[in-house]
Motif scaffolding. Structure first.
Motif, short mmCIF file in Angstrom:
data_model
loop_
_atom_site.label_atom_id
_atom_site.label_comp_id
_atom_site.label_asym_id
_atom_site.label_seq_id
_atom_site.Cartn_x
_atom_site.Cartn_y
_atom_site.Cartn_z
N ARG A 1 0.84 -1.19 0.00
CA ARG A 1 0.00 0.00 0.00
C ARG A 1 0.88 1.23 0.00
NH1 ARG A 1 0.71 0.17 5.58
NH2 ARG A 1 -0.38 -1.48 6.61
N GLY A 2 0.26 2.37 -0.18
CA GLY A 2 0.99 3.62 -0.08
C GLY A 2 1.57 4.10 -1.39
N PHE A 3 2.30 5.19 -1.32
CA PHE A 3 2.87 5.86 -2.48
C PHE A 3 3.86 4.98 -3.24
CE2 PHE A 3 6.35 8.53 -4.16
CZ PHE A 3 5.64 9.17 -5.17
N LEU A 4 4.73 4.31 -2.53
CA LEU A 4 5.73 3.48 -3.19
C LEU A 4 5.18 2.14 -3.65
CD1 LEU A 4 8.73 4.11 -0.79
CD2 LEU A 4 8.36 5.10 -3.04
N GLY A 5 3.95 1.83 -3.25
CA GLY A 5 3.36 0.57 -3.66
C GLY A 5 3.61 -0.54 -2.65
N SER A 6 4.61 -0.38 -1.82
CA SER A 6 4.89 -1.41 -0.84
C SER A 6 5.57 -0.81 0.38
CB SER A 6 5.79 -2.49 -1.44
OG SER A 6 6.19 -3.39 -0.45
N SER A 7 5.03 -1.06 1.54
CA SER A 7 5.69 -0.60 2.76
C SER A 7 6.83 -1.54 3.11
CB SER A 7 4.68 -0.54 3.90
OG SER A 7 4.18 -1.83 4.16
N ARG A 8 6.89 -2.71 2.44
CA ARG A 8 7.95 -3.68 2.70
C ARG A 8 9.33 -3.09 2.39
NH1 ARG A 8 6.98 -8.88 -0.35
NH2 ARG A 8 5.29 -8.93 1.13
N ILE A 9 9.41 -2.27 1.34
CA ILE A 9 10.68 -1.65 0.97
C ILE A 9 11.17 -0.74 2.09
CG2 ILE A 9 11.79 -0.07 -0.65
CD1 ILE A 9 9.76 -1.09 -2.74
N VAL A 10 10.28 0.08 2.62
CA VAL A 10 10.63 0.99 3.70
C VAL A 10 11.08 0.22 4.93
CG1 VAL A 10 9.76 2.81 5.21
CG2 VAL A 10 9.04 2.74 2.82
N CYS A 11 10.35 -0.85 5.28
CA CYS A 11 10.71 -1.66 6.44
C CYS A 11 12.06 -2.33 6.25
CB CYS A 11 9.64 -2.72 6.70
SG CYS A 11 8.07 -2.02 7.23
N GLN A 12 12.32 -2.83 5.03
CA GLN A 12 13.60 -3.49 4.78
C GLN A 12 14.75 -2.49 4.87
OE1 GLN A 12 12.95 -5.32 0.99
NE2 GLN A 12 12.17 -7.22 1.90
N ILE A 13 14.55 -1.27 4.37
CA ILE A 13 15.59 -0.25 4.44
C ILE A 13 15.87 0.11 5.89
CG2 ILE A 13 16.08 2.18 3.93
CD1 ILE A 13 14.55 1.74 1.27
N THR A 14 14.80 0.27 6.70
CA THR A 14 15.00 0.60 8.11
C THR A 14 15.71 -0.54 8.84
OG1 THR A 14 12.64 1.09 7.91
CG2 THR A 14 13.73 1.95 9.80
N THR A 15 15.31 -1.76 8.55
CA THR A 15 15.94 -2.91 9.19
C THR A 15 17.40 -2.99 8.82
OG1 THR A 15 13.83 -4.09 9.09
CG2 THR A 15 15.79 -5.41 9.50
N LEU A 16 17.73 -2.81 7.55
CA LEU A 16 19.12 -2.87 7.11
C LEU A 16 19.95 -1.75 7.74
CD1 LEU A 16 18.64 -3.73 3.34
CD2 LEU A 16 19.53 -5.22 5.15
N ARG A 17 19.36 -0.56 7.83
CA ARG A 17 20.08 0.57 8.43
C ARG A 17 20.37 0.30 9.90
NH1 ARG A 17 18.06 4.61 11.21
NH2 ARG A 17 15.96 4.27 10.46
N ARG A 18 19.37 -0.19 10.62
CA ARG A 18 19.58 -0.49 12.04
C ARG A 18 20.57 -1.62 12.22
NH1 ARG A 18 13.41 0.13 13.77
NH2 ARG A 18 13.39 2.39 13.91
N ARG A 19 20.53 -2.62 11.33
CA ARG A 19 21.49 -3.72 11.41
C ARG A 19 22.91 -3.20 11.21
NH1 ARG A 19 20.09 -7.86 7.23
NH2 ARG A 19 18.34 -8.21 8.62
N GLU A 20 23.08 -2.30 10.24
CA GLU A 20 24.40 -1.72 10.01
C GLU A 20 24.87 -0.88 11.20
OE1 GLU A 20 26.60 -2.32 7.64
OE2 GLU A 20 25.19 -3.81 6.89
N GLU A 21 23.95 -0.14 11.83
CA GLU A 21 24.31 0.65 13.01
C GLU A 21 24.76 -0.26 14.15
OE1 GLU A 21 20.82 2.90 13.86
OE2 GLU A 21 21.16 4.32 12.22
N ARG A 22 24.02 -1.35 14.39
CA ARG A 22 24.40 -2.30 15.44
C ARG A 22 25.73 -2.95 15.12
NH1 ARG A 22 18.96 -3.93 14.98
NH2 ARG A 22 19.63 -5.80 13.91
N ARG A 23 25.95 -3.32 13.86
CA ARG A 23 27.21 -3.95 13.46
C ARG A 23 28.38 -2.99 13.67
NH1 ARG A 23 26.40 -5.92 7.98
NH2 ARG A 23 25.47 -7.72 9.00
N ALA A 24 28.21 -1.71 13.29
CA ALA A 24 29.28 -0.72 13.47
C ALA A 24 29.58 -0.50 14.96
CB ALA A 24 28.88 0.60 12.81
#
Length: 174
Positions: free
Chosen positions: A135-158
């Motif tokens: 749903r939404g403008f991008l067609g999928s909120s899954r993309i936004v969730c995956q980007i946030t998850t990846l960003r947080r994973r990288e922050e924890r890894r760093a």
């Protein structure tokens, strides 16, 4: 567990079902997320113990004093080190004062209350409430969730890499 017979999961909690909740959820009262609580992390305690030259190994047990930021109360928390192939001196665990289970994190959602594990407080992770429906403008909120998850994973890894580098530098300087 799968859903059967057209059963639809309730989107709210019933006060009294969990020890702590927020009354301002979209569909009524909701669970408190772990990010909204003061937390005692085993990784940070392990890092501090290594940098303070504490001697410990697998089988080590102790009672640690912990005072959350901005709190006047202090608690004694039981800690133990269990043998682990990844952690050089063993993996650090806390004992939940309420249920006596091993936990790597203890939380205090309400100031002045005793720290407990996530299960005892009935806390949830923020990602458990994300919707993966398109749903939404991008067609999928899954993309936004995956980007946030990846960003947080990288922050924890760093953060973990910087703690590990600090421990290595400290041990090399000895």
């Amino acid at each position: 567990m799968g859903r059967r017979g057209g059963y639809r999961r309730r989107r709210y909690v019933v006060p009294g079902e969990v020890p702590v909740w927020i009354s301002s959820g979209r569909w009524g009262p909701k669970r408190v997320h772990v990010g909204q609580c003061a937390a005692l992390l085993a990784e940070l305690v392990y890092h501090k113990m290594v940098c303070d030259s504490a001697t410990f190994a697998a089988g080590w047990r102790a009672t640690l004093a912990w005072t959350p930021n901005g709190s006047a109360a202090s608690w004694n928390v039981e800690a133990e080190v269990v043998a682990n192939a990844v952690w050089r001196r063993g993996r650090l665990f806390f004992r939940c004062p309420a249920c006596q289970r091993r936990a790597t994190r203890l939380y205090v959602p309400i100031a002045g209350h005793e720290p407990r594990c996530r299960r005892c407080w009935g806390l949830s992770y923020e990602s458990q409430s994300w919707s993966y429906t398109e749903r939404g403008f991008l067609g999928s909120s899954r993309i936004v969730c995956q980007i946030t998850t990846l960003r947080r994973r990288e922050e924890r890894r760093a953060a973990a890499q910087s703690r590990y580098a600090a421990r290595r530098a400290f041990l090399a300087a000895k």
